[in-house]
Design a protein around this motif. Sequence first.
Motif, PDB file in Angstrom:
ATOM      1  N   ASP A 218       1.381  46.608  13.191  1.00 54.71           N
ATOM      2  CA  ASP A 218      -0.024  46.194  13.103  1.00 54.71           C
ATOM      3  C   ASP A 218      -0.921  47.299  12.552  1.00 54.71           C
ATOM      4  O   ASP A 218      -1.854  47.032  11.790  1.00 54.71           O
ATOM      5  CB  ASP A 218      -0.527  45.779  14.493  1.00 54.71           C
ATOM      6  CG  ASP A 218       0.072  44.453  14.953  1.00 54.71           C
ATOM      7  OD1 ASP A 218       0.559  43.695  14.072  1.00 54.71           O
ATOM      8  OD2 ASP A 218       0.075  44.185  16.163  1.00 54.71           O
ATOM      9  N   GLU A 219      -0.641  48.537  12.950  1.00 55.47           N
ATOM     10  CA  GLU A 219      -1.499  49.648  12.517  1.00 55.47           C
ATOM     11  C   GLU A 219      -1.464  49.834  10.999  1.00 55.47           C
ATOM     12  O   GLU A 219      -2.436  50.301  10.404  1.00 55.47           O
ATOM     13  CB  GLU A 219      -1.072  50.948  13.202  1.00 55.47           C
ATOM     14  CG  GLU A 219      -1.416  51.019  14.683  1.00 55.47           C
ATOM     15  CD  GLU A 219      -0.399  50.292  15.550  1.00 55.47           C
ATOM     16  OE1 GLU A 219      -0.585  50.272  16.778  1.00 55.47           O
ATOM     17  OE2 GLU A 219       0.591  49.751  14.993  1.00 55.47           O
ATOM     18  N   LEU A 220      -0.355  49.484  10.377  1.00 54.79           N
ATOM     19  CA  LEU A 220      -0.256  49.574   8.924  1.00 54.79           C
ATOM     20  C   LEU A 220      -0.823  48.328   8.252  1.00 54.79           C
ATOM     21  O   LEU A 220      -1.525  48.417   7.246  1.00 54.79           O
ATOM     22  CB  LEU A 220       1.208  49.758   8.508  1.00 54.79           C
ATOM     23  CG  LEU A 220       1.856  51.096   8.874  1.00 54.79           C
ATOM     24  CD1 LEU A 220       3.357  51.044   8.589  1.00 54.79           C
ATOM     25  CD2 LEU A 220       1.219  52.231   8.087  1.00 54.79           C
ATOM     26  N   HIS A 221      -0.527  47.198   8.832  1.00 49.86           N
ATOM     27  CA  HIS A 221      -0.932  45.924   8.243  1.00 49.86           C
ATOM     28  C   HIS A 221      -2.439  45.700   8.358  1.00 49.86           C
ATOM     29  O   HIS A 221      -3.060  45.105   7.455  1.00 49.86           O
ATOM     30  CB  HIS A 221      -0.174  44.781   8.921  1.00 49.86           C
ATOM     31  CG  HIS A 221      -0.379  43.457   8.273  1.00 49.86           C
ATOM     32  ND1 HIS A 221       0.099  43.143   7.013  1.00 49.86           N
ATOM     33  CD2 HIS A 221      -1.042  42.348   8.702  1.00 49.86           C
ATOM     34  CE1 HIS A 221      -0.243  41.908   6.711  1.00 49.86           C
ATOM     35  NE2 HIS A 221      -0.934  41.407   7.715  1.00 49.86           N
ATOM     36  N   ASN A 222      -3.058  46.150   9.441  1.00 51.58           N
ATOM     37  CA  ASN A 222      -4.460  45.848   9.714  1.00 51.58           C
ATOM     38  C   ASN A 222      -5.425  46.998   9.413  1.00 51.58           C
ATOM     39  O   ASN A 222      -6.612  46.896   9.724  1.00 51.58           O
ATOM     40  CB  ASN A 222      -4.621  45.447  11.192  1.00 51.58           C
ATOM     41  CG  ASN A 222      -3.844  44.190  11.530  1.00 51.58           C
ATOM     42  OD1 ASN A 222      -3.707  43.294  10.701  1.00 51.58           O
ATOM     43  ND2 ASN A 222      -3.316  44.127  12.746  1.00 51.58           N
TER      44      ASN A 222
END
Length: 317
Positions: A218-222
């Motif tokens: 999530d930290e990369l995607h968002n």
Amino acid sequence: MDSKDFDLNSLLILHAVIECGSVTAAAKKMAMSPSSVTYAINKIRRSTMNPIFTRTKNGITPTTLALELNQRYTKAIALINDGLEFSSGCKESEVSRNIIISTYNFFEYWLCHYVTNTENRISNFCLNFVDYPISRETRISKLRNHEVDFDIGGLLPNDASIVAHKLCSSRFKALVSINHPTIHDKLTLDDWNKNKHIKWMQKSDEAMVHDGDANLVDELHNRVVAVKSTNSLNSLMICSESDYIMLVPEYLADFLKENFSVKVFDLPFETTMTSALYVHFHRSAKRKEFVNASLDTLINMVSENNKSNSSLKTETI
């Protein structure tokens, strides 16, 4: 090479085609028929058993071999015109060879910096960098046709005519400006989420460079991406002069800290995402001196920059 089918006049015609950019223009300049020019080029092709030009949508492009022959021809003519003897026993350093390299902007800068500032085996060669192709098919085609000597980037699909050597692979780090107003000695997850990011956009075919769980974290995607650029060096420069955060492979970390106003941190979350860098060259050139010298230089450059990182490995495929 069959010397009886290879003469100075053919090289003169080759020089004219390279200078003029087309067979028709060269024929007009030399007061010859286009068929005579084509015949001379075909003589060189038959003698060397390698392509001399490749066709593109914009016309014809000289191969690496054609550029090297042309360079040697112009040097020989210059020596003759100066009243000097051009010896067939010239040292390689006296007839500098072009090494044509297709790679990312950041690697171009890294390699130039290394060659300029260290003793290495390619200091007597001319490094000729060309645009990095947009697709794997084009990269393979340029290697097959000897349009480039080395392709450095993501791993290409298996091809019988191409050798792939893995220079390194590593996990990712976070890069920020040394003057960042809020990120000082540690990068926290809160810092990651609150700050904007700059993203180096690789070609779609280069997705394979990033292995692991990049699309699942999530930290990369968002993350909030403020700038996207296909130019890797431009992305690095913007990051060093702004408040943005940028993902960079760990194998680049030491070099970036030494040459840019940046600092590097561990990512504040878990991820298995890795980046791998490969050098590719034509199998027929495997035993050539310039290939071995270039490989030694590339391997030394990567290993010397990452002595503290034992996870970096090289291998030939």
